[in-house]
Design an enzyme around this catalytic site. Structure first.
Site, mmCIF file in Angstrom:
data_model
loop_
_atom_site.group_PDB
_atom_site.id
_atom_site.type_symbol
_atom_site.label_atom_id
_atom_site.label_comp_id
_atom_site.label_asym_id
_atom_site.label_seq_id
_atom_site.Cartn_x
_atom_site.Cartn_y
_atom_site.Cartn_z
ATOM 1 N N HIS A 1 6.820 -19.766 54.715
ATOM 2 C CA HIS A 1 7.578 -20.642 53.831
ATOM 3 C C HIS A 1 7.633 -20.010 52.443
ATOM 4 C CE1 HIS A 1 8.064 -24.928 51.892
ATOM 5 N NE2 HIS A 1 8.897 -24.043 51.384
ATOM 6 N N GLU B 1 12.945 -19.459 47.286
ATOM 7 C CA GLU B 1 11.550 -19.141 46.999
ATOM 8 C C GLU B 1 11.437 -18.173 45.828
ATOM 9 O OE1 GLU B 1 8.559 -20.394 48.459
ATOM 10 O OE2 GLU B 1 10.089 -21.895 48.910
ATOM 11 N N HIS C 1 9.322 -19.784 42.928
ATOM 12 C CA HIS C 1 7.958 -19.253 42.922
ATOM 13 C C HIS C 1 7.884 -17.772 42.549
ATOM 14 C CE1 HIS C 1 6.472 -22.982 44.622
ATOM 15 N NE2 HIS C 1 7.408 -22.916 45.563
#
Length: 215
Positions: A67, A109, A113
């Site tokens: 993920h 992502e 992040h």
């Protein structure tokens, strides 16, 4: 249910929300990483017709996939940091599809992040692969063709036994809608296992969860 999985669970017989986020003052300022491994069949079952076909409409079903690799602080986590780096290029995205089978997820992502890692996209995703390859997926989950029900603690036990040095306090099993959702593993910035009480406390509290079969 796969016999190997049954045997393992008999022998050893989280809500998905993470810590509250906060925007980082500076990209690269964080304490450790969380590697989040998603049980792909649960995502496919939950998303239904809206599921990403790259992940869910394939001849060889995915099992645990990445993920994300999330920079984390002892309290909270940075997200959507300002960075001088551009988004990952097409080649970078395509190279990640074997372990992150969604182009949209890969780009998301990075924005949420990866931008906080202090790394450029190629290095961030290379580190993500390195973290994924560090983890040995328990054989029962790597090979199972059937689903079943399992205690979250048994999933943790399976990962702990398959990965010397990994402790229960360094990971959390999360669940959503009664299904196994993710296994989240805490790593130092050098990708060594480390305890993370804040993440561990947010593990699934259900006694039993469903493990959908790969399809």
């Amino acid at each position: 249910m796969d016999l190997c999985l049954v045997a393992l669970l008999v022998f050893f017989g989280l809500a998905t929300a993470g810590p509250q986020s906060a925007h980082a003052a500076e990209s690269g300022e964080f304490d450790y990483y969380v590697l989040s491994l998603s049980w792909s069949p649960s995502y496919c079952a939950r998303a239904g017709r809206k599921a990403d076909p790259t992940q869910c409409k394939v001849a060889k079903p995915f099992r645990f996939v990445v993920h994300g690799l999330w920079p984390q602080n002892e309290r909270g986590y940075p997200s959507s940091c300002r960075t001088r780096y551009r988004e990952p290029g097409r080649g970078t995205v395509e190279r990640m599809l074997d372990i992150m089978p969604s182009r949209g997820l890969i780009r998301h992502e990075w924005r949420k992040h990866g931008s906080c890692s202090g790394l450029e996209p190629d290095d961030y995703f290379a580190l993500t692969r390195q973290a994924f390859e560090k983890i040995r997926i328990p054989a029962a989950f790597a090979t199972t063709r059937d689903g079943g029900r399992v205690a979250p603690a048994a999933v943790e036990t399976a990962f702990r036994l398959a990965n010397p040095g990994l402790r229960d306090s360094a990971m959390a099993v999360t669940c959503e809608a009664g299904r196994l959702s993710e296994v989240r593993i805490c790593l130092t910035r050098d990708l060594d296992f480390r305890s993370c009480r804040a993440v561990d406390r947010r593990g699934c509290r259900q006694r039993q969860i469903n493990v959908p079969a790969p399809r």
